[in-house]
Enzyme design. Structure first.
Site, PDB file in Angstrom:
ATOM      1  N   ASP A 208     -10.476 -42.394 -28.056  1.00  0.00           N
ATOM      2  CA  ASP A 208      -9.662 -42.773 -26.902  1.00  0.00           C
ATOM      3  C   ASP A 208      -8.331 -43.386 -27.359  1.00  0.00           C
ATOM      4  O   ASP A 208      -8.295 -44.188 -28.297  1.00  0.00           O
ATOM      5  CB  ASP A 208     -10.461 -43.811 -26.094  1.00  0.00           C
ATOM      6  CG  ASP A 208      -9.822 -44.172 -24.771  1.00  0.00           C
ATOM      7  OD1 ASP A 208      -9.742 -43.306 -23.903  1.00  0.00           O
ATOM      8  OD2 ASP A 208      -9.419 -45.341 -24.618  1.00  0.00           O
ATOM      9  N   GLU A 267      -7.548 -38.320 -28.392  1.00  0.00           N
ATOM     10  CA  GLU A 267      -6.715 -38.354 -27.192  1.00  0.00           C
ATOM     11  C   GLU A 267      -5.372 -38.938 -27.641  1.00  0.00           C
ATOM     12  O   GLU A 267      -5.192 -40.154 -27.660  1.00  0.00           O
ATOM     13  CB  GLU A 267      -7.322 -39.233 -26.084  1.00  0.00           C
ATOM     14  CG  GLU A 267      -6.485 -39.138 -24.821  1.00  0.00           C
ATOM     15  CD  GLU A 267      -6.518 -40.370 -23.923  1.00  0.00           C
ATOM     16  OE1 GLU A 267      -6.262 -40.235 -22.728  1.00  0.00           O
ATOM     17  OE2 GLU A 267      -6.784 -41.490 -24.421  1.00  0.00           O
TER      18      GLU A 267
HETATM   19  C1  GLC Z   1      -7.983 -42.995 -21.818  1.00  0.00           C
HETATM   20  C2  GLC Z   1      -9.117 -42.576 -20.909  1.00  0.00           C
HETATM   21  C3  GLC Z   1      -8.920 -43.208 -19.570  1.00  0.00           C
HETATM   22  C4  GLC Z   1      -8.945 -44.708 -19.773  1.00  0.00           C
HETATM   23  C5  GLC Z   1      -7.900 -45.142 -20.797  1.00  0.00           C
HETATM   24  C6  GLC Z   1      -8.103 -46.559 -21.229  1.00  0.00           C
HETATM   25  O1  GLC Z   1      -6.758 -42.544 -21.373  1.00  0.00           O
HETATM   26  O2  GLC Z   1      -9.167 -41.168 -20.825  1.00  0.00           O
HETATM   27  O3  GLC Z   1      -9.889 -42.829 -18.645  1.00  0.00           O
HETATM   28  O4  GLC Z   1      -8.714 -45.346 -18.553  1.00  0.00           O
HETATM   29  O5  GLC Z   1      -7.976 -44.378 -21.975  1.00  0.00           O
HETATM   30  O6  GLC Z   1      -9.254 -46.661 -22.013  1.00  0.00           O
END
Ligand code: GLC
Length: 524
Positions: A208, A267
Site C-alpha cells: 500500500d 501501489e
Molecule cells: C491506498 C488504499 C486506500 C487507502 C489508502 C490509505 O490508497 O488503496 O484504500 O485508503 O491507501 O491506506
C-alpha cells in the site's frame, strides 16, 4: 534459460473482503464467505479462470479506513474471521491452483495501534521515534510544513497531539499516523510482519502507498501544494517518491527472497509514467506496479493507445506492466464510461495487453457503482459506491441479501442486481461474465497473449489496434471506441468478440467493426 516468473502469466483478481461474501449474516463479508465462493474464481467448470487473488486488508482495525488503519498487522479482525479461517482460505486457494497475495500497509498504522499509543504517550518514550513528530512551525501554532493529506481535499498532513503538544504526520486520515521509515527499527518491524505472512504461505504482497515510503528526511516544504497524485511535478514534492524508497523496496525484496518465488506489487500512486517506470526493478525491488492511467482517461481510442505506447516505450521488453480498470478506490469502469459496451471493450483491452491484468471483484459482472443514500455513507472519501456487495443471486429469488448475505447488506446492492448477478450471468452465454470467462480462456490458451511482444497497429481516432506476437503466433486486437462502424482490414479466425453473439467466425480482407466493440483475431 531462466524460468518465466509465474506472475507474468497470471491474471489477478482483487477481493475486497467486506463486500465479497458474508457467511454469518452480519451484512459484512468475511473470510469464510470467500472460501465458500472460491469456485467462482477457479476450480470448477463455471469458474472465471483467474490465477491469483489479491486480498485487501483483513487485519485487526477500528475500520476508520476499512482495514487500511491497522492495529495489529498479524491478527485477523473478528469481523472477518480468525487466523484459522485465513489459513484455511490459503489452503483452499492453493488447492485450486490459485495463488494469493495479501495487502501490506507499511506507511502508516491506526492511531490506536499499540506502537502509536506508546509513541504519543511522552516525548521520551522508546517508540517516540517510530512515528514522525515535529514541533509547530516557527511562525506560531501551525503545522510544521505545508504538506497536505491525500484525503479530505486539502487538509494539512499534520495533527497536533494534545498529550505532548507536538504535531504528527499523517499522509492520509488523522487516525492513520505515518510510521517513521528513517528509523531502522520500524523497517525491521515491517519486515517481521512480512515474514509472518510469508511463513504462512502467501505468494507475495500488494504494498500500500509505496510512493509514501520515501520522504525528504528534512521534511522541507513542497513547492506549491498538492493533494493526491499530480502529473509532471518532478522535483517539487518532498513528501513522497524520495530516492530512499528504492533501498527500502530492495530490502523488502531481500525478505521476500528468503521465501523463494514471491511477488511484490506496489501501489505506486504516481501518474507520471516515467517516474512510475523507475519503480519496476524486478529482482531488486518491485516486480509490478499498478499503472493507474486507465482510471483517468476519456473514452477515446487514441488516449488509451497513447497511454499504452508511452508506458511500453519506457519499460521496454524486460519491464512488465500491471494494468487495471478499477479498484476499491475508484469508480467502476461501467459507470465511468456509462456504457456496458465500453466496459466490454475495456475488458478486452486489459486482458489482451502485454502485462499482468488486475481485475476488481464485480467488474466481471459489468457492475456499476452503487447509489448510497446519505444515511448509509460510511467512507470518508466517498468510495462506498465502488464497494457495494457482490450480488450472487437475483434478489427476487434470494431476498435482499442477493446471496451475499442472509441478513441485510452493510452497503446497498449495486444497480440492476436482478440481472447483474453471478447466477443470472452464468446462465447467459452473452453476459459480461461470459465475455470475461471467454477472454480469460483465450488468454490462457494463447501463448502470444501471455508472453508476446506488443506492437501498435493503429492508434488514431476511435480505433486502437495492436498485435501480440510470439514465435509464429500472431494475434491482432481491434478495439473501436467510437459510436460509428469502422472499416478495417485483417485476416484470420476470430477468437473473441466483445458482443459474444454466437460463432465469431473469420475475417478475410475488409471488414466492418461495429460501434464500441472489439475483436481478437488469430492472424493467418
Ligand atoms: C491506498 C488504499 C486506500 C487507502 C489508502 C490509505 O490508497 O488503496 O484504500 O485508503 O491507501 O491506506
Amino acid at each position: 534459460m531462466t524460468r518465466r516468473a509465474w506472475w507474468r502469466d497470471a491474471v489477478f483478481y482483487q477481493i475486497y473482503p467486506r463486500s465479497f461474501a458474508d457467511s454469518n449474516g452480519d451484512g459484512v463479508g468475511d473470510l469464510p464467505g470467500i472460501i465458500a465462493h472460491l469456485d467462482h474464481l477457479r476450480g470448477s467448470p463455471a469458474s472465471l479462470g483467474v490465477d491469483a487473488i489479491w486480498l485487501s486488508p483483513f487485519y485487526q482495525s477500528p475500520m476508520a479506513d476499512f482495514g487500511y488503519d491497522v492495529t495489529d498487522h498479524c491478527a485477523v479482525d473478528p469481523l472477518f474471521g480468525t487466523l484459522d479461517d485465513f489459513d484455511r482460505l490459503l489452503t483452499e486457494a492453493h488447492r485450486r491452483g490459485l495463488r494469493m497475495i495479501v495487502d501490506l500497509v507499511p506507511n502508516h498504522t491506526s492511531d490506536l495501534h499499540p506502537w502509536f499509543r506508546e509513541s504519543r504517550s511522552s516525548r521520551t518514550n522508546p517508540k517516540r521515534d517510530w512515528y514522525v513528530w515535529r514541533d509547530a512551525h516557527r511562525d506560531g501554532d501551525a503545522p510544521p510544513n505545508n504538506w497536505l493529506a491525500a484525503f479530505g481535499g486539502g487538509w494539512p498532513a499534520w495533527t497536533k497531539d494534545l498529550e505532548t503538544g507536538a504535531w504528527y504526520l499523517h499522509s492520509f486520515l488523522p487516525s492513520q499516523p505515518d510510521l517513521n521509515w528513517e528509523n531502522p527499527a520500524v523497517e525491521a518491524a515491517i519486515h517481521d510482519v512480512m515474514r509472518f505472512w510469508l511463513r504462512r504461505g502467501v505468494d507475495g504482497f500488494r504494498i500500500d502507498a509505496v510512493h509514501k515510503l520515501g520522504k525528504a528526511p528534512d521534511l522541507r516544504d513542497n513547492h506549491g501544494s498538492f493533494t493526491g497524485a499530480v502529473v509532471g511535478d518532478r522535483g517539487l514534492r518532498f513528501d513522497e517518491d524520495w530516492p530512499t524508497v528504492h533501498g527500502r523496496l530492495a530490502r523488502m525484496r531481500a525478505v521476500a527472497r528468503e521465501f523463494g518465488d514471491r511477488v511484490l506489487v506496489g501501489e505506486v500512486y504516481i501518474l507520471d509514467p516515467e517516474r512510475l517506470a523507475a519503480y519496476l526493478r524486478s529482482g531488486r525491488g518491485l516486480d509490478l506496479a499498478h499503472n493507474f492511467s486507465f482510471l483517468r482517461l476519456p473514452w477515446r481510442g487514441a488516449a488509451f493507445a497513447h497511454a499504452v505506447s508511452a508506458f511500453e516505450g519506457l519499460v521496454g521488453r524486460q519491464g512488465w506492466p500491471a494494468w487495471c480498470l478499477n479498484n476499491h478506490d475508484h469508480s467502476r469502469v461501467a459507470t465511468r464510461y456509462a456504457s456496458e459496451r465500453a466496459a466490454r471493450v475495456a475488458a478486452m483491452l486489459v486482458l489482451t495487453l502485454r502485462g499482468t491484468p488486475f481485475l476488481y471483484q464485480g467488474e466481471e459482472l459489468g457492475l456499476e457503482d452503487g447509489v448510497i443514500p446519505p444515511e448509509r455513507v460510511v467512507d470518508v472519501e466517498g468510495r462506498d459506491p465502488e464497494r457495494c456487495p457482490i450480488p450472487w443471486v437475483d434478489p427476487a429469488i434470494a431476498g435482499v441479501g442477493a446471496g451475499f448475505t442472509s441478513g441485510r447488506p452493510g452497503l446497498p446492492l449495486p444497480p440492476d442486481a436482478g440481472v447483474r448477478n453471478v447466477a443470472t450471468e452464468t446462465a447467459d452465454p452473452a453476459s459480461v461474465l461470459a465475455l470475461y470467462r471467454h477472454l480469460l480462456a483465450v488468454r490462457t490458451g494463447t501463448p502470444a497473449l501471455k508472453a508476446g511482444a506488443f506492437e501498435s497497429i493503429s492508434s488514431e481516432g476511435d480505433v486502437f489496434a495492436y498485435r501480440r506476437r510470439l514465435g509464429h503466433e500472431s494475434i491482432a486486437v481491434y478495439l473501436n471506441f467510437g459510436s460509428g462502424e469502422v472499416p478495417l482490414r485483417g485476416r484470420g479466425s476470430v477468437l473473441a468478440s466483445t458482443l459474444m453473439a454466437g460463432d465469431p467466425g473469420t475475417v478475410d480482407g475488409s471488414f466492418e467493426l461495429g460501434p464500441v466493440s472489439g475483436l481478437v483475431v488469430k492472424e493467418q
